[in-house]
Design a protein around this motif. Structure first.
Motif, PDB file in Angstrom:
ATOM      1  N   LYS A 183      -3.397  -1.107  12.878  1.00 57.64           N
ATOM      2  CA  LYS A 183      -2.458  -0.855  12.000  1.00 57.64           C
ATOM      3  C   LYS A 183      -2.910   0.434  11.100  1.00 57.64           C
ATOM      4  CE  LYS A 183      -3.426  -4.522   8.490  1.00 57.64           C
ATOM      5  NZ  LYS A 183      -2.724  -5.547   7.823  1.00 57.64           N
ATOM      6  N   TYR A 186      -1.002   2.254   3.791  1.00 57.33           N
ATOM      7  CA  TYR A 186      -1.097   2.952   2.588  1.00 57.33           C
ATOM      8  C   TYR A 186      -1.911   1.868   1.539  1.00 57.33           C
ATOM      9  CZ  TYR A 186      -0.146   5.112  -1.984  1.00 57.33           C
ATOM     10  OH  TYR A 186      -0.166   5.563  -3.107  1.00 57.33           O
ATOM     11  N   GLU A 200       3.215   6.697  -3.052  1.00 58.03           N
ATOM     12  CA  GLU A 200       4.223   6.190  -2.579  1.00 58.03           C
ATOM     13  C   GLU A 200       5.637   7.055  -2.515  1.00 58.03           C
ATOM     14  OE1 GLU A 200       5.720   1.636  -2.509  1.00 58.03           O
ATOM     15  OE2 GLU A 200       5.765   2.581  -4.637  1.00 58.03           O
ATOM     16  N   ARG A 204       7.306   8.738   1.102  1.00 63.14           N
ATOM     17  CA  ARG A 204       8.552   8.322   1.428  1.00 63.14           C
ATOM     18  C   ARG A 204       9.260   9.668   1.511  1.00 63.14           C
ATOM     19  NH1 ARG A 204       9.302   5.134  -2.523  1.00 63.14           N
ATOM     20  NH2 ARG A 204       9.856   6.573  -4.150  1.00 63.14           N
ATOM     21  N   TYR A 208       7.440   8.691   5.705  1.00 52.92           N
ATOM     22  CA  TYR A 208       6.550   7.544   6.181  1.00 52.92           C
ATOM     23  C   TYR A 208       7.253   6.453   5.088  1.00 52.92           C
ATOM     24  CZ  TYR A 208       3.340  10.801   8.100  1.00 52.92           C
ATOM     25  OH  TYR A 208       2.586  11.599   8.589  1.00 52.92           O
ATOM     26  N   THR A 209       8.454   5.745   5.795  1.00 51.03           N
ATOM     27  CA  THR A 209       8.963   4.509   4.980  1.00 51.03           C
ATOM     28  C   THR A 209       8.669   3.084   5.464  1.00 51.03           C
ATOM     29  OG1 THR A 209      10.848   4.597   6.426  1.00 51.03           O
ATOM     30  CG2 THR A 209      10.831   6.041   4.559  1.00 51.03           C
ATOM     31  N   GLU A 210       7.861   2.966   6.440  1.00 51.92           N
ATOM     32  CA  GLU A 210       7.484   1.539   6.941  1.00 51.92           C
ATOM     33  C   GLU A 210       6.071   1.377   7.065  1.00 51.92           C
ATOM     34  OE1 GLU A 210       9.504   1.047  10.636  1.00 51.92           O
ATOM     35  OE2 GLU A 210      11.446   1.581  10.013  1.00 51.92           O
ATOM     36  N   MET A 211       5.233   2.014   6.268  1.00 52.06           N
ATOM     37  CA  MET A 211       3.847   1.720   6.242  1.00 52.06           C
ATOM     38  C   MET A 211       3.367   0.439   5.180  1.00 52.06           C
ATOM     39  SD  MET A 211       1.900   5.238   5.704  1.00 52.06           S
ATOM     40  CE  MET A 211       0.296   4.710   6.098  1.00 52.06           C
ATOM     41  N   ALA A 212       2.653  -0.393   5.838  1.00 52.05           N
ATOM     42  CA  ALA A 212       2.179  -1.559   5.123  1.00 52.05           C
ATOM     43  C   ALA A 212       1.272  -1.229   3.910  1.00 52.05           C
ATOM     44  CB  ALA A 212       1.427  -2.440   5.763  1.00 52.05           C
ATOM     45  N   HIS A 213       1.225  -1.956   2.813  1.00 53.30           N
ATOM     46  CA  HIS A 213       0.444  -1.626   1.612  1.00 53.30           C
ATOM     47  C   HIS A 213      -0.634  -2.641   1.532  1.00 53.30           C
ATOM     48  CE1 HIS A 213       4.006   0.569  -0.464  1.00 53.30           C
ATOM     49  NE2 HIS A 213       3.552   1.278   0.432  1.00 53.30           N
TER      50      HIS A 213
END
Length: 289
Positions: A183, A186, A200, A204, A208-213
């Motif tokens: 995976k 961010y 962030e 956006r 890149y709107t679906e990256m895990a944090h």
């Protein structure tokens, strides 16, 4: 009685006691004789007593004059002690509390802290780390004298003094490690960190709107996680220069913000102590050098 006395008159009295003469006392102090006469007359009026017998060849203290002499010595000693204490406060001493971003401390302060501690042994420097909001709060309520923040907080109660502009960079693991990772997240300090919000927003805007944090409490741990291939991070270039040169991290071609201007904050209206002034000067001169 005390309100009618002053330091110059007491000093004149002591000179007359030592010289047993108004004229010699005037020469010693650099006064004209009439000034000495006036000072002694003021003391005699304030005390209601004759302090000196005027003789054909000089003067002699009366019993009241001898009594005053003992207190004049104490006055002079107290005056000197006060002068010494005020001079001491002009030199850096005491406890100095500073709060700053952890990434800034790691990259910018170790050498400066060592030099400061060596030069100002009378100062106990207490450095703690935090984020933008809590650094401002602690300076505002007086818990810390200085803060180091990544931008001007634009608060009417704080003075912001720029220090350095930090270039930011997106970093990732080398291609092989990044490809092996399951995976891509961010990685940052979390929502409290100013860098996190900036990164962030850039992600956006880049789609890149679906990256895990993933959130970690130190820049070293963030770099380790990035090196392991877990994800990418937006960090000050000064924090990752060595890893990029060593091939442990690579720069990504993602949008980066304008350089972020770090600076000191202090409480408006409060005079900085010498310890804080010395620290600011050392930090600024160290960065210029």
């Amino acid at each position: 009685m005390l309100s009618e006395w002053d330091g110059r008159s007491i000093r004149t009295f002591q000179a007359v006691m030592e010289e047993r003469s108004f004229s010699r006392a005037a020469d010693k102090l650099g006064y004209v004789q009439s000034t000495v006469t006036t000072h002694i007359a003021q003391l005699e009026k304030a005390s209601g007593r004759r302090l000196f017998d005027r003789l054909p060849r000089g003067v002699e203290p009366t019993d009241a004059g001898m009594a005053l002499a003992r207190f004049a010595e104490q006055f002079a000693a107290l005056s000197q002690a006060l002068a010494d204490e005020l001079q001491r406060t002009e030199h850096p001493s005491g406890v100095l509390r500073i709060r700053a971003l952890e990434s800034y401390c790691v990259a910018r302060l170790p050498r400066i802290l060592a030099q400061y501690a060596e030069r100002y042994e009378a100062v106990e420097l207490q450095l703690s780390t935090g984020f933008m909001n809590d650094i401002c709060e602690r300076v505002l309520d007086g818990r810390d004298e200085l803060g180091i923040v990544p931008r001007d907080p634009m608060h009417e109660g704080l003075i912001f003094t720029p220090i350095v502009q930090e270039q930011m960079v997106w970093v990732s693991a080398t291609t092989d490690r990044a490809n092996r990772s399951r995976k891509r997240a961010y990685i940052s300090y979390g929502n409290q960190c100013y860098y996190h919000g900036v990164g962030e927003q850039l992600l956006r805007e880049a789609g890149y709107t679906e990256m895990a944090h993933l959130r970690y409490p130190s820049v070293e741990l963030i770099k380790r996680m990035v090196q392991s291939g877990y994800g990418i991070s937006l960090l000050p270039l000064v924090n990752v220069t060595d890893e990029i040169r060593a091939g442990q991290l690579i720069k990504l071609a993602l949008p980066v913000p304008e350089p972020i201007e770090h600076g000191f904050i202090q409480l408006r209206g409060k005079q900085l102590r010498p310890a804080a002034i010395a620290f600011i000067e050392m930090v600024c001169s160290g960065l210029v050098a």
